[in-house]
Design a protein around this motif. Structure first.
Motif, PDB file in Angstrom:
ATOM      1  N   TYR A 187      -8.674  -4.528  -2.854  1.00  0.00           N
ATOM      2  CA  TYR A 187     -10.199  -4.601  -1.924  1.00  0.00           C
ATOM      3  C   TYR A 187     -11.233  -4.618  -2.216  1.00  0.00           C
ATOM      4  CZ  TYR A 187     -11.639  -2.765   2.280  1.00  0.00           C
ATOM      5  OH  TYR A 187     -12.304  -3.306   3.373  1.00  0.00           O
ATOM      6  N   ASP A 188     -11.129  -3.982  -3.350  1.00  0.00           N
ATOM      7  CA  ASP A 188     -12.438  -3.549  -3.662  1.00  0.00           C
ATOM      8  C   ASP A 188     -13.473  -4.694  -4.524  1.00  0.00           C
ATOM      9  OD1 ASP A 188     -12.721  -0.897  -2.819  1.00  0.00           O
ATOM     10  OD2 ASP A 188     -12.557  -0.081  -4.690  1.00  0.00           O
ATOM     11  N   ARG A 228      -9.644  -5.393   5.942  1.00  0.00           N
ATOM     12  CA  ARG A 228      -9.739  -4.240   6.660  1.00  0.00           C
ATOM     13  C   ARG A 228      -8.943  -4.198   8.339  1.00  0.00           C
ATOM     14  NH1 ARG A 228     -14.968  -3.236   7.169  1.00  0.00           N
ATOM     15  NH2 ARG A 228     -15.135  -3.090   4.991  1.00  0.00           N
ATOM     16  N   SER A 255      -6.073  -1.059  -3.368  1.00  0.00           N
ATOM     17  CA  SER A 255      -7.046  -0.477  -2.866  1.00  0.00           C
ATOM     18  C   SER A 255      -8.476  -1.131  -4.213  1.00  0.00           C
ATOM     19  CB  SER A 255      -7.758   1.216  -3.628  1.00  0.00           C
ATOM     20  OG  SER A 255      -7.109   1.457  -2.654  1.00  0.00           O
ATOM     21  N   ASP A 281      -4.783   1.092   8.962  1.00  0.00           N
ATOM     22  CA  ASP A 281      -4.549   2.720   7.614  1.00  0.00           C
ATOM     23  C   ASP A 281      -3.816   2.560   6.647  1.00  0.00           C
ATOM     24  OD1 ASP A 281      -2.336   2.708   8.965  1.00  0.00           O
ATOM     25  OD2 ASP A 281      -2.706   4.645  10.182  1.00  0.00           O
ATOM     26  N   ALA A 284     -14.351  -7.443  -1.691  1.00  0.00           N
ATOM     27  CA  ALA A 284     -15.584  -6.737  -1.011  1.00  0.00           C
ATOM     28  C   ALA A 284     -16.970  -7.022  -1.616  1.00  0.00           C
ATOM     29  CB  ALA A 284     -15.493  -5.286  -1.022  1.00  0.00           C
ATOM     30  N   ALA A 330     -13.522  -9.388   3.273  1.00  0.00           N
ATOM     31  CA  ALA A 330     -13.107  -7.708   3.325  1.00  0.00           C
ATOM     32  C   ALA A 330     -12.684  -6.676   4.854  1.00  0.00           C
ATOM     33  CB  ALA A 330     -14.243  -7.325   2.800  1.00  0.00           C
ATOM     34  N   GLN A 331     -13.849  -7.990   5.804  1.00  0.00           N
ATOM     35  CA  GLN A 331     -13.196  -6.764   6.842  1.00  0.00           C
ATOM     36  C   GLN A 331     -12.327  -7.387   7.828  1.00  0.00           C
ATOM     37  OE1 GLN A 331     -16.772  -8.764   9.141  1.00  0.00           O
ATOM     38  NE2 GLN A 331     -17.588  -6.335   8.735  1.00  0.00           N
ATOM     39  N   TYR A 364       0.542  -1.395  -0.021  1.00  0.00           N
ATOM     40  CA  TYR A 364       0.045   0.085   0.112  1.00  0.00           C
ATOM     41  C   TYR A 364       0.956   1.311  -0.381  1.00  0.00           C
ATOM     42  CZ  TYR A 364      -3.907   2.899   1.439  1.00  0.00           C
ATOM     43  OH  TYR A 364      -5.004   4.246   1.163  1.00  0.00           O
TER      44      TYR A 364
END
Length: 110
Positions: free
Chosen positions: A64-65, A79, A61, A84, A68, A75-76, A53
């Protein structure tokens, strides 16, 4: 005349010390509440995505999308571990002291 016998195991003291540390850490992780153990994993486990990242946030990103859209539970989890997105620079060292159980500690100690 008595002959000096060789040791069955000739393990350096530094290795025995490291194994002792691994055993103590595993015992401590087994004795704490699960929520605290998850906090330890979140802060001391090596998560390559955090470092990726930092260098290529767009790719992380997008990945991750995609996760999700397919599975909210995964996804959780992503996360939780990505946090961050800032790399925790000590984790490439500290992850080696975390294990998945006693068998894992034993096999790594061998």
């Amino acid at each position: 005349m008595r002959r000096e016998s060789e040791k069955m195991f000739n393990v350096p003291a530094s290795i025995v010390g490291i194994i002792g540390i691994l055993v103590l850490i595993q015992a401590a992780c087994d004795s704490i509440p699960p929520r605290l153990f998850l906090d330890i994993l979140q802060n001391f486990a090596f998560v390559p995505g955090r470092f990726t990242y930092g260098f290529d946030s767009d790719s992380v990103s997008l990945a991750y999308d995609a996760v999700a859209r397919q599975d909210e539970e995964r996804a959780q989890l992503a996360r939780f571990f990505l946090g961050d997105g800032k790399p925790l620079w000590w984790t490439p060292l500290t992850y080696a002291f975390l294990h998945g159980g006693w068998l894992h500690v034993g096999m790594n100690s061998l």
